[in-house]
Write an enzyme that holds these catalytic residues in place. Structure first.
Site, PDB file in Angstrom:
ATOM      1  N   TYR A  40       0.721  -1.068   0.023  1.00 31.95           N
ATOM      2  CA  TYR A  40      -0.083   0.010   0.029  1.00 31.95           C
ATOM      3  C   TYR A  40       0.842   1.175   0.067  1.00 31.95           C
ATOM      4  O   TYR A  40       0.525   2.092  -0.882  1.00 31.95           O
ATOM      5  CB  TYR A  40      -1.034   0.037   1.257  1.00 31.95           C
ATOM      6  CG  TYR A  40      -2.009   1.149   1.212  1.00 31.95           C
ATOM      7  CD1 TYR A  40      -1.341   2.386   1.866  1.00 31.95           C
ATOM      8  CD2 TYR A  40      -3.123   1.220   0.716  1.00 31.95           C
ATOM      9  CE1 TYR A  40      -2.320   3.568   1.935  1.00 31.95           C
ATOM     10  CE2 TYR A  40      -4.010   2.200   0.955  1.00 31.95           C
ATOM     11  CZ  TYR A  40      -3.519   3.475   1.411  1.00 31.95           C
ATOM     12  OH  TYR A  40      -4.405   4.479   1.345  1.00 31.95           O
ATOM     13  N   GLU A 116     -43.835   8.581   4.862  1.00 32.81           N
ATOM     14  CA  GLU A 116     -42.840   7.992   5.245  1.00 32.81           C
ATOM     15  C   GLU A 116     -42.417   7.555   6.539  1.00 32.81           C
ATOM     16  O   GLU A 116     -42.896   8.423   7.485  1.00 32.81           O
ATOM     17  CB  GLU A 116     -41.400   8.806   4.635  1.00 32.81           C
ATOM     18  CG  GLU A 116     -41.439   9.182   3.300  1.00 32.81           C
ATOM     19  CD  GLU A 116     -40.527  10.468   2.979  1.00 32.81           C
ATOM     20  OE1 GLU A 116     -39.339  10.504   3.668  1.00 32.81           O
ATOM     21  OE2 GLU A 116     -40.760  11.117   2.120  1.00 32.81           O
ATOM     22  N   LYS A 118     -40.594   7.590  10.136  1.00 33.07           N
ATOM     23  CA  LYS A 118     -39.727   8.446  10.758  1.00 33.07           C
ATOM     24  C   LYS A 118     -38.665   7.416  11.535  1.00 33.07           C
ATOM     25  O   LYS A 118     -38.959   6.763  12.501  1.00 33.07           O
ATOM     26  CB  LYS A 118     -40.581   9.169  11.853  1.00 33.07           C
ATOM     27  CG  LYS A 118     -39.711  10.464  12.313  1.00 33.07           C
ATOM     28  CD  LYS A 118     -40.410  11.350  13.327  1.00 33.07           C
ATOM     29  CE  LYS A 118     -39.552  12.582  13.894  1.00 33.07           C
ATOM     30  NZ  LYS A 118     -38.447  12.244  14.529  1.00 33.07           N
TER      31      LYS A 118
HETATM   32  N1  LIG Z   1     -38.747  10.368   6.023  1.00 32.64           N
HETATM   33  C1  LIG Z   1     -38.430  11.437   6.604  1.00 32.64           C
HETATM   34  O1  LIG Z   1     -38.413  12.546   6.194  1.00 32.64           O
HETATM   35  C2  LIG Z   1     -37.710  11.283   7.968  1.00 32.64           C
HETATM   36  C3  LIG Z   1     -37.482  10.019   8.574  1.00 32.64           C
HETATM   37  N2  LIG Z   1     -36.998  10.131   9.672  1.00 32.64           N
HETATM   38  C4  LIG Z   1     -36.559  11.046  10.438  1.00 32.64           C
HETATM   39  N3  LIG Z   1     -36.169  11.020  11.776  1.00 32.64           N
HETATM   40  C5  LIG Z   1     -36.759  12.370  10.099  1.00 32.64           C
HETATM   41  C6  LIG Z   1     -36.590  13.595  10.741  1.00 32.64           C
HETATM   42  C7  LIG Z   1     -36.910  14.693   9.832  1.00 32.64           C
HETATM   43 BR1  LIG Z   1     -36.607  16.570  10.461  1.00 32.64          BR
HETATM   44  S1  LIG Z   1     -37.481  14.110   8.268  1.00 32.64           S
HETATM   45  C8  LIG Z   1     -37.401  12.507   8.682  1.00 32.64           C
END
Ligand SMILES: NC(=O)c1cnc(N)c2cc(Br)sc12
Length: 321
Positions: A40, A116, A118
């Site tokens: 390396y 979505e 979180k």
């Molecule tokens: N899907 C998303 O937008 C999303 C997913 N998981 C999270 N902890 C958060 C926080 C924010 Br601020 S957006 C978001």
């Protein structure tokens, strides 16, 4: 050293860089190095020799620009040109309906939402220049974050080079799977170290490490969910943004759905509220985002949070300490 023309130097660097980067990845992110150190070092010194002759050929992804061995005394700070805002929370169907009513009253019609999960981790910003990862940072206070670029480069599902030479910023969540959390805590217990209380703390404690080798020794994952700057890409909705992130090489959570108004949102919430314990990653709710990006801009933000997205929060998980 025989004089190299600039073209010869460029061609040789184009061969050396990916070879050194793949050996370096193996060293940082897999179980064992794939070459002897002297092999390396010999090739690395050849790279430095050529870059010294032609400094203009140095690229951000060159191994000479990856300072993974230095343990920083403290994190360098970065300023988020576009603040990393938090999000309003609701805890009931009624409050969700009030959020939807405010939106419909504001725009005068029913809107599509991108729904979505979180993810229970920590927010992460990634900046790419001409397709090369040049900066990774945490949210910090939303305006000033911590520079964790070297640590981010050890996370396997984060592309160091995009599938297209774009200069963009993307954001998402860095998290630790429940499986890795159990493995890590078992390891720490065996070594007489304090265990992490939950996967979120373990992810934060692993990403916010001054020594990238420690980050590399832990399996962190990401789900990216926002394109902040588009570099001319024609993306008009959030669900297109998720598809684009996937095409560019990012890990994107596969459960997102588009709904018209609140139709289907309650089913989504009920379903993932029921199966959350079976997921290998922590979730603490569901995020509703107005799908149309122009409409998001039109709705804008309050002082603290966007008007166009809301988090429906689940009660804390039973097992969460
Ligand atoms: N899907 C998303 O937008 C999303 C997913 N998981 C999270 N902890 C958060 C926080 C924010 Br601020 S957006 C978001």
């Amino acid at each position: 050293m025989a004089d190299l023309t600039k073209e010869q130097a460029s061609q040789e660097l184009d061969k050396i860089r990916p070879q050194l980067n793949s050996w370096r990845d193996a060293y940082y992110t897999k179980d064992a190095p794939v070459v002897e150190d002297n092999v390396y070092d010999k090739l690395y010194n050849r790279l430095l020799e050529i870059e010294q002759m032609y400094p203009e050929l140095v690229t951000p992804d060159s191994p000479s620009q990856q300072v993974g061995d230095v343990t920083l005394p403290d994190f360098n700070k970065v300023t988020h040109d576009i603040p990393m805002l938090s999000m309003g929370d609701v805890f009931s169907e009624e409050e969700l309906a009030e959020f939807n009513d405010r939106i419909e009253k504001n725009v005068g019609h029913e809107v599509d939402y991108n729904v979505e999960l979180k993810i229970d981790g920590l927010s992460l910003s990634l900046i790419y220049e001409n397709g090369i990862l040049v900066q990774g940072s945490t949210r910090g206070n939303g305006t000033i974050g911590e520079n964790v670029t070297e640590n981010v480069k050890t996370i396997k599902d984060i592309p160091q080079k995009l599938s297209r030479p774009l200069s963009i910023e993307v954001r998402g969540e860095c998290f630790m799977s429940k499986k890795e959390f159990l493995r890590l805590n078992q390891e720490r217990e065996n070594e007489g170290q304090q265990v992490f209380a939950n996967p979120r703390n373990a992810a934060a404690g692993s990403l916010r490490q001054l020594d990238p080798k420690i980050t590399a020794s832990r399996k962190l994952d990401t789900f990216m969910y926002t394109i902040v700057t588009f570099d001319g890409m024609d993306v008009t909705t959030q669900h297109q943004a998720l598809e684009t992130l996937k095409e560019l090489g990012f890990n994107v959570n596969p459960t997102a759905q588009v709904t018209t108004g609140l139709k289907g949102v309650q089913n989504f919430i009920e379903h993932y509220g029921e199966v959350r314990d079976d997921l290998d990653y922590g979730i603490d709710g569901v995020v509703l985002k107005v799908d149309d990006l122009a409409l998001q801009q039109q709705l804008g933000n309050t002082v603290k949070v966007p008007r166009w997205e809301i988090a429906y929060k689940f009660p804390p998980e039973q097992s969460e300490t």
